[in-house]
Design an enzyme around this catalytic site. Structure first.
Site, PDB file in Angstrom:
ATOM      1  N   CYS A 116      42.713  26.268   3.921  1.00  0.00           N
ATOM      2  CA  CYS A 116      41.667  27.160   4.632  1.00  0.00           C
ATOM      3  C   CYS A 116      41.377  28.969   4.293  1.00  0.00           C
ATOM      4  O   CYS A 116      40.989  29.355   4.866  1.00  0.00           O
ATOM      5  CB  CYS A 116      42.378  27.399   6.065  1.00  0.00           C
ATOM      6  SG  CYS A 116      42.192  25.467   7.204  1.00  0.00           S
ATOM      7  N   HIS A 256      39.359  32.794  11.143  1.00  0.00           N
ATOM      8  CA  HIS A 256      39.815  31.156  10.707  1.00  0.00           C
ATOM      9  C   HIS A 256      38.967  30.036  11.593  1.00  0.00           C
ATOM     10  O   HIS A 256      39.764  30.787  13.224  1.00  0.00           O
ATOM     11  CB  HIS A 256      40.583  30.962  10.123  1.00  0.00           C
ATOM     12  CG  HIS A 256      41.024  29.105   9.759  1.00  0.00           C
ATOM     13  ND1 HIS A 256      39.808  28.582   9.143  1.00  0.00           N
ATOM     14  CD2 HIS A 256      41.674  28.004  10.190  1.00  0.00           C
ATOM     15  CE1 HIS A 256      39.799  27.548   8.585  1.00  0.00           C
ATOM     16  NE2 HIS A 256      41.000  27.016   9.018  1.00  0.00           N
ATOM     17  N   ASN A 286      36.993  22.591  12.401  1.00  0.00           N
ATOM     18  CA  ASN A 286      36.795  23.714  11.064  1.00  0.00           C
ATOM     19  C   ASN A 286      36.476  23.312  10.211  1.00  0.00           C
ATOM     20  O   ASN A 286      36.809  21.772   9.577  1.00  0.00           O
ATOM     21  CB  ASN A 286      38.674  23.177  10.957  1.00  0.00           C
ATOM     22  CG  ASN A 286      39.706  23.688   9.745  1.00  0.00           C
ATOM     23  OD1 ASN A 286      39.124  24.551   9.145  1.00  0.00           O
ATOM     24  ND2 ASN A 286      40.762  23.777   9.979  1.00  0.00           N
TER      25      ASN A 286
HETATM   26  O1  UT7 Z   1      42.843  24.915   9.563  1.00  0.00           O
HETATM   27  C1  UT7 Z   1      43.842  24.855   8.609  1.00  0.00           C
HETATM   28  C2  UT7 Z   1      45.767  24.716   9.556  1.00  0.00           C
HETATM   29  N1  UT7 Z   1      45.788  24.192  10.669  1.00  0.00           N
HETATM   30  C3  UT7 Z   1      45.711  24.431  11.899  1.00  0.00           C
HETATM   31  O2  UT7 Z   1      45.277  25.635  11.977  1.00  0.00           O
HETATM   32  C4  UT7 Z   1      45.588  23.175  13.198  1.00  0.00           C
HETATM   33  C5  UT7 Z   1      47.071  23.302  13.680  1.00  0.00           C
HETATM   34  N2  UT7 Z   1      47.734  22.292  14.931  1.00  0.00           N
HETATM   35  C6  UT7 Z   1      46.466  22.104  15.869  1.00  0.00           C
HETATM   36  O3  UT7 Z   1      45.599  22.781  15.777  1.00  0.00           O
HETATM   37  C7  UT7 Z   1      47.467  20.806  16.698  1.00  0.00           C
HETATM   38  O4  UT7 Z   1      48.496  20.692  16.991  1.00  0.00           O
HETATM   39  C8  UT7 Z   1      46.244  19.705  17.623  1.00  0.00           C
HETATM   40  C9  UT7 Z   1      44.803  20.213  17.536  1.00  0.00           C
HETATM   41  C10 UT7 Z   1      46.181  19.089  15.723  1.00  0.00           C
HETATM   42  C11 UT7 Z   1      47.544  19.045  18.076  1.00  0.00           C
HETATM   43  O5  UT7 Z   1      47.448  19.586  19.453  1.00  0.00           O
HETATM   44  P1  UT7 Z   1      48.672  19.826  19.650  1.00  0.00           P
HETATM   45  O6  UT7 Z   1      48.335  20.705  21.067  1.00  0.00           O
HETATM   46  O7  UT7 Z   1      49.424  20.048  19.046  1.00  0.00           O
HETATM   47  O8  UT7 Z   1      49.537  18.325  20.090  1.00  0.00           O
HETATM   48  P2  UT7 Z   1      50.755  16.877  19.318  1.00  0.00           P
HETATM   49  O9  UT7 Z   1      50.259  17.326  17.851  1.00  0.00           O
HETATM   50  O10 UT7 Z   1      51.192  17.756  20.278  1.00  0.00           O
HETATM   51  O11 UT7 Z   1      49.362  15.814  20.649  1.00  0.00           O
HETATM   52  C12 UT7 Z   1      50.517  15.526  22.263  1.00  0.00           C
HETATM   53  C13 UT7 Z   1      49.612  14.329  22.895  1.00  0.00           C
HETATM   54  C14 UT7 Z   1      50.904  13.536  21.485  1.00  0.00           C
HETATM   55  O12 UT7 Z   1      50.849  12.120  22.136  1.00  0.00           O
HETATM   56  P3  UT7 Z   1      52.431  12.066  23.426  1.00  0.00           P
HETATM   57  O13 UT7 Z   1      53.197  11.993  22.301  1.00  0.00           O
HETATM   58  O14 UT7 Z   1      52.418  12.894  23.723  1.00  0.00           O
HETATM   59  O15 UT7 Z   1      52.160  10.810  24.157  1.00  0.00           O
HETATM   60  C15 UT7 Z   1      49.944  12.717  20.273  1.00  0.00           C
HETATM   61  O16 UT7 Z   1      49.983  11.330  20.715  1.00  0.00           O
HETATM   62  O17 UT7 Z   1      48.847  14.297  22.137  1.00  0.00           O
HETATM   63  C16 UT7 Z   1      48.550  13.197  21.749  1.00  0.00           C
HETATM   64  N3  UT7 Z   1      47.265  13.193  20.688  1.00  0.00           N
HETATM   65  C17 UT7 Z   1      46.134  12.754  20.969  1.00  0.00           C
HETATM   66  N4  UT7 Z   1      45.758  12.712  21.737  1.00  0.00           N
HETATM   67  C18 UT7 Z   1      44.460  12.334  22.767  1.00  0.00           C
HETATM   68  C19 UT7 Z   1      47.036  13.656  19.618  1.00  0.00           C
HETATM   69  N5  UT7 Z   1      45.754  13.604  18.728  1.00  0.00           N
HETATM   70  C20 UT7 Z   1      45.093  13.231  20.236  1.00  0.00           C
HETATM   71  C21 UT7 Z   1      43.171  12.730  20.040  1.00  0.00           C
HETATM   72  N6  UT7 Z   1      43.321  12.339  21.260  1.00  0.00           N
HETATM   73  N7  UT7 Z   1      43.225  13.273  19.426  1.00  0.00           N
END
Ligand code: UT7
Length: 332
Positions: A116, A256, A286
């Site tokens: 990115c 970004h 993204n």
């Molecule tokens: O561009 C390159 C660099 N990349 C980035 O900068 C991305 C950085 N990371 C992020 O933007 C975030 O971590 C994400 C958007 C990818 C994920 O958001 P998050 O708030 O960190 O969610 P999480 O991974 O901590 O997941 C929280 C919960 C989990 O469920 P439990 O374990 O709390 O029951 C996941 O299983 O949300 C669940 N989850 C979803 N639920 C509905 C994960 N993906 C989804 C989804 N829909 N698509």
């Protein structure tokens, strides 16, 4: 003789027509519009549909827009650098495909791979060729067909990315406008948290790697988020400090577009109001190397000569960085 700076003198862009909305994704994976919107800011993204189409096909459209707007003959372009994570082929470089498709017979070119942060890396690299006086017309492309490496069964990654491509023309400027400064960083130990497991020389493609879905984006989202939110904000702040800029001086932040929460943290660290930030994540998601040039493309008409612009990115590698530039023209 006055110092030569590399200035962006035109922007082109292309996003595919086909939209994939959060509601469409609800039908494919276990997710919902509310979760995606509140956690990322994304409402829809574009997908490049059609057999045999790759990143170069979007790039050709973005670069053609520049040639048309500027009335430039393709033979005048001396160098084209393409920042991409989804090249048409492992080799040759996508830059070579683009220059061939556009008839740029006098141009040399190569790809930059920095996930990115690729566009900032490529912009900084390209600017050196202008600053030395060696080149007068250089094109920098940033784009990705992320849909080609997404697992549409993995709700943690498939909701984030989209396809798109932007491009800029760099020309010499002796009025003190153009790229002023860049801070580029990397930390390869971050590769554990964001990568594609197979398809490289360490693990070439086999039936097993395909069956194990190892040719898709693998991301440990929370860990990447923590590094991204800290480092993108810090590097944007550092480049302001190093150049004696305050939030009042900055006209635009071009961040970004990975996550609206990362963008907000960067904006706050820089002391900027929301109106000074280019945000189109809600429409494109993204697009990896495409995010920064696509923002410049969409905002080009609003930009004024002398505007102070900070570009900031964070991505796989880990790679991150910021560029400070003074905009060189008023759009017609
Ligand atoms: O561009 C390159 C660099 N990349 C980035 O900068 C991305 C950085 N990371 C992020 O933007 C975030 O971590 C994400 C958007 C990818 C994920 O958001 P998050 O708030 O960190 O969610 P999480 O991974 O901590 O997941 C929280 C919960 C989990 O469920 P439990 O374990 O709390 O029951 C996941 O299983 O949300 C669940 N989850 C979803 N639920 C509905 C994960 N993906 C989804 C989804 N829909 N698509």
């Amino acid at each position: 003789m006055s110092k030569i700076q590399a200035a962006i003198t035109c922007v082109g862009g292309y996003v595919p027509e086909d939209k994939l909305t959060n509601f469409d994704l609800e039908k494919i994976v276990d997710t919902n519009d509310e979760w995606i919107t509140s956690r990322t800011g994304i409402k829809e993204r574009r997908i490049l549909m059609g057999e045999g189409l790759g990143t170069s096909d979007m790039a050709v459209k973005a670069v053609q827009e520049i040639l048309d707007k500027k009335g430039i003959d393709p033979m005048e372009i001396e160098l084209l650098i393409c920042a991409t994570t989804t090249p048409d082929f492992t080799f040759p470089a996508t830059a070579n495909v683009i220059t061939d498709k556009l008839g740029m017979k006098n141009a040399w070119g190569y790809d930059v791979s920095a996930a990115c942060s690729g566009f900032i890396y490529a912009l900084t690299t390209a600017s050196q060729f202008i600053e030395t006086g060696k080149h007068k017309k250089v094109i920098v492309v940033g784009g990705d067909k992320m849909s080609s490496i997404l697992n549409f069964e993995d709700r943690a990654t498939c909701i984030i990315f989209g396809d798109g491509c932007g491009a800029v023309l760099l020309e010499p400027n002796t009025e003190g406008l153009g790229i002023v400064d860049s801070i580029l960083r990397s930390d390869g130990s971050g590769r554990a948290y964001l990568h594609q497991k197979a398809g490289g020389s360490v693990k070439p493609a086999t039936v097993e790697t395909v069956m194990a879905k190892e040719h898709f984006v693998y991301q440990e989202g929370q860990t990447v988020f923590k590094f991204a939110v800290t480092n993108m904000a810090q590097v944007a702040y550092d480049i302001m400090q190093r150049n004696g800029l305050t939030g009042d001086d900055v006209t635009w932040l071009v961040p970004h577009q990975a996550n609206k929460r990362i963008i907000d943290a960067t904006r706050e660290r820089m002391g900027l109001p929301e109106e000074k930030v280019m945000i189109n994540i809600q429409r494109y998601g993204n697009t990896t190397n495409g995010t920064l040039p696509l923002c410049l493309w969409e905002w080009e008409k609003k930009l004024k000569k002398g505007d102070i612009i900070i570009l900031a990115a964070f991505g796989g590698g880990f790679t991150w960085g910021a560029t400070y530039l003074k905009w060189a023209y008023d759009s017609k």
